[in-house]
Design a protein around this motif. Structure first.
Motif, PDB file in Angstrom:
ATOM      1  N   VAL A 118       0.840  -1.198   0.000  1.00 56.12           N
ATOM      2  CA  VAL A 118       0.000   0.000   0.000  1.00 56.12           C
ATOM      3  C   VAL A 118       0.878   1.252   0.000  1.00 56.12           C
ATOM      4  O   VAL A 118       0.630   2.200  -0.757  1.00 56.12           O
ATOM      5  N   LYS A 119       1.905   1.244   0.842  1.00 59.85           N
ATOM      6  CA  LYS A 119       2.830   2.384   0.889  1.00 59.85           C
ATOM      7  C   LYS A 119       3.496   2.581  -0.467  1.00 59.85           C
ATOM      8  O   LYS A 119       3.613   3.705  -0.960  1.00 59.85           O
ATOM      9  N   GLY A 120       3.901   1.494  -1.084  1.00 59.28           N
ATOM     10  CA  GLY A 120       4.541   1.570  -2.390  1.00 59.28           C
ATOM     11  C   GLY A 120       3.608   2.093  -3.462  1.00 59.28           C
ATOM     12  O   GLY A 120       4.005   2.915  -4.295  1.00 59.28           O
ATOM     13  N   GLU A 121       2.378   1.624  -3.451  1.00 55.79           N
ATOM     14  CA  GLU A 121       1.399   2.095  -4.437  1.00 55.79           C
ATOM     15  C   GLU A 121       1.162   3.592  -4.263  1.00 55.79           C
ATOM     16  O   GLU A 121       1.069   4.333  -5.240  1.00 55.79           O
ATOM     17  N   THR A 122       1.071   4.037  -3.015  1.00 58.88           N
ATOM     18  CA  THR A 122       0.869   5.461  -2.737  1.00 58.88           C
ATOM     19  C   THR A 122       2.037   6.290  -3.272  1.00 58.88           C
ATOM     20  O   THR A 122       1.838   7.297  -3.961  1.00 58.88           O
ATOM     21  N   LYS A 123       3.252   5.861  -2.958  1.00 60.71           N
ATOM     22  CA  LYS A 123       4.437   6.581  -3.447  1.00 60.71           C
ATOM     23  C   LYS A 123       4.480   6.591  -4.973  1.00 60.71           C
ATOM     24  O   LYS A 123       4.798   7.617  -5.585  1.00 60.71           O
ATOM     25  N   ASP A 124       4.170   5.461  -5.564  1.00 58.34           N
ATOM     26  CA  ASP A 124       4.180   5.351  -7.019  1.00 58.34           C
ATOM     27  C   ASP A 124       3.185   6.329  -7.640  1.00 58.34           C
ATOM     28  O   ASP A 124       3.509   7.050  -8.590  1.00 58.34           O
ATOM     29  N   GLN A 125       1.977   6.381  -7.092  1.00 58.90           N
ATOM     30  CA  GLN A 125       0.939   7.269  -7.625  1.00 58.90           C
ATOM     31  C   GLN A 125       1.297   8.752  -7.409  1.00 58.90           C
ATOM     32  O   GLN A 125       1.088   9.570  -8.305  1.00 58.90           O
ATOM     33  N   ILE A 126       1.824   9.077  -6.233  1.00 59.23           N
ATOM     34  CA  ILE A 126       2.229  10.466  -5.972  1.00 59.23           C
ATOM     35  C   ILE A 126       3.385  10.847  -6.894  1.00 59.23           C
ATOM     36  O   ILE A 126       3.407  11.942  -7.454  1.00 59.23           O
ATOM     37  N   GLY A 127       4.332   9.928  -7.052  1.00 58.29           N
ATOM     38  CA  GLY A 127       5.447  10.182  -7.964  1.00 58.29           C
ATOM     39  C   GLY A 127       4.974  10.393  -9.387  1.00 58.29           C
ATOM     40  O   GLY A 127       5.481  11.257 -10.110  1.00 58.29           O
ATOM     41  N   ASN A 128       3.979   9.625  -9.788  1.00 60.81           N
ATOM     42  CA  ASN A 128       3.405   9.765 -11.123  1.00 60.81           C
ATOM     43  C   ASN A 128       2.700  11.123 -11.264  1.00 60.81           C
ATOM     44  O   ASN A 128       2.875  11.818 -12.263  1.00 60.81           O
ATOM     45  N   ALA A 129       1.934  11.498 -10.257  1.00 59.48           N
ATOM     46  CA  ALA A 129       1.175  12.756 -10.310  1.00 59.48           C
ATOM     47  C   ALA A 129       2.086  13.981 -10.279  1.00 59.48           C
ATOM     48  O   ALA A 129       1.770  15.010 -10.871  1.00 59.48           O
ATOM     49  N   THR A 130       3.209  13.864  -9.581  1.00 58.35           N
ATOM     50  CA  THR A 130       4.119  15.009  -9.452  1.00 58.35           C
ATOM     51  C   THR A 130       5.294  14.917 -10.417  1.00 58.35           C
ATOM     52  O   THR A 130       6.219  15.738 -10.341  1.00 58.35           O
ATOM     53  N   ASN A 131       5.256  13.912 -11.280  1.00 58.71           N
ATOM     54  CA  ASN A 131       6.341  13.694 -12.242  1.00 58.71           C
ATOM     55  C   ASN A 131       7.701  13.552 -11.549  1.00 58.71           C
ATOM     56  O   ASN A 131       8.679  14.194 -11.927  1.00 58.71           O
ATOM     57  N   ASP A 132       7.722  12.706 -10.511  1.00 57.93           N
ATOM     58  CA  ASP A 132       8.929  12.460  -9.724  1.00 57.93           C
ATOM     59  C   ASP A 132       9.360  11.003  -9.921  1.00 57.93           C
ATOM     60  O   ASP A 132       8.893  10.112  -9.219  1.00 57.93           O
ATOM     61  N   PRO A 133      10.258  10.751 -10.881  1.00 59.01           N
ATOM     62  CA  PRO A 133      10.679   9.380 -11.167  1.00 59.01           C
ATOM     63  C   PRO A 133      11.332   8.684  -9.971  1.00 59.01           C
ATOM     64  O   PRO A 133      11.194   7.476  -9.800  1.00 59.01           O
TER      65      PRO A 133
END
Length: 64
Positions: A17-32
């Motif tokens: 869950v933590k990973g999915e959250t980070k992945d989605q936030i990274g995607n939304a903020t364009n943070d690879p």
């Protein structure tokens, strides 16, 4: 189910869950970097979950 296997499964779920959250936030903020961190956490969580399942199988086989 042993306490160790339950603990591994819970930790695995939390990491996924933590990973999915980070992945989605990274995607939304364009943070690879954050996306990569999220993907790593998801993989780590999946591995922990599998370890818990394996411990259950071993425990079940030993109780036969």
């Amino acid at each position: 189910m042993t306490n160790g296997s339950f603990s591994d499964k819970v930790k695995g779920t939390v990491n996924k869950v933590k990973g999915e959250t980070k992945d989605q936030i990274g995607n939304a903020t364009n943070d690879p970097s954050l996306q990569a961190e999220g993907k790593f956490d998801k993989l780590k969580g999946e591995a922990q979950k599998k370890i818990g399942e394996l411990k259950d199988k071993i425990s079940d086989n030993n109780n036969r």
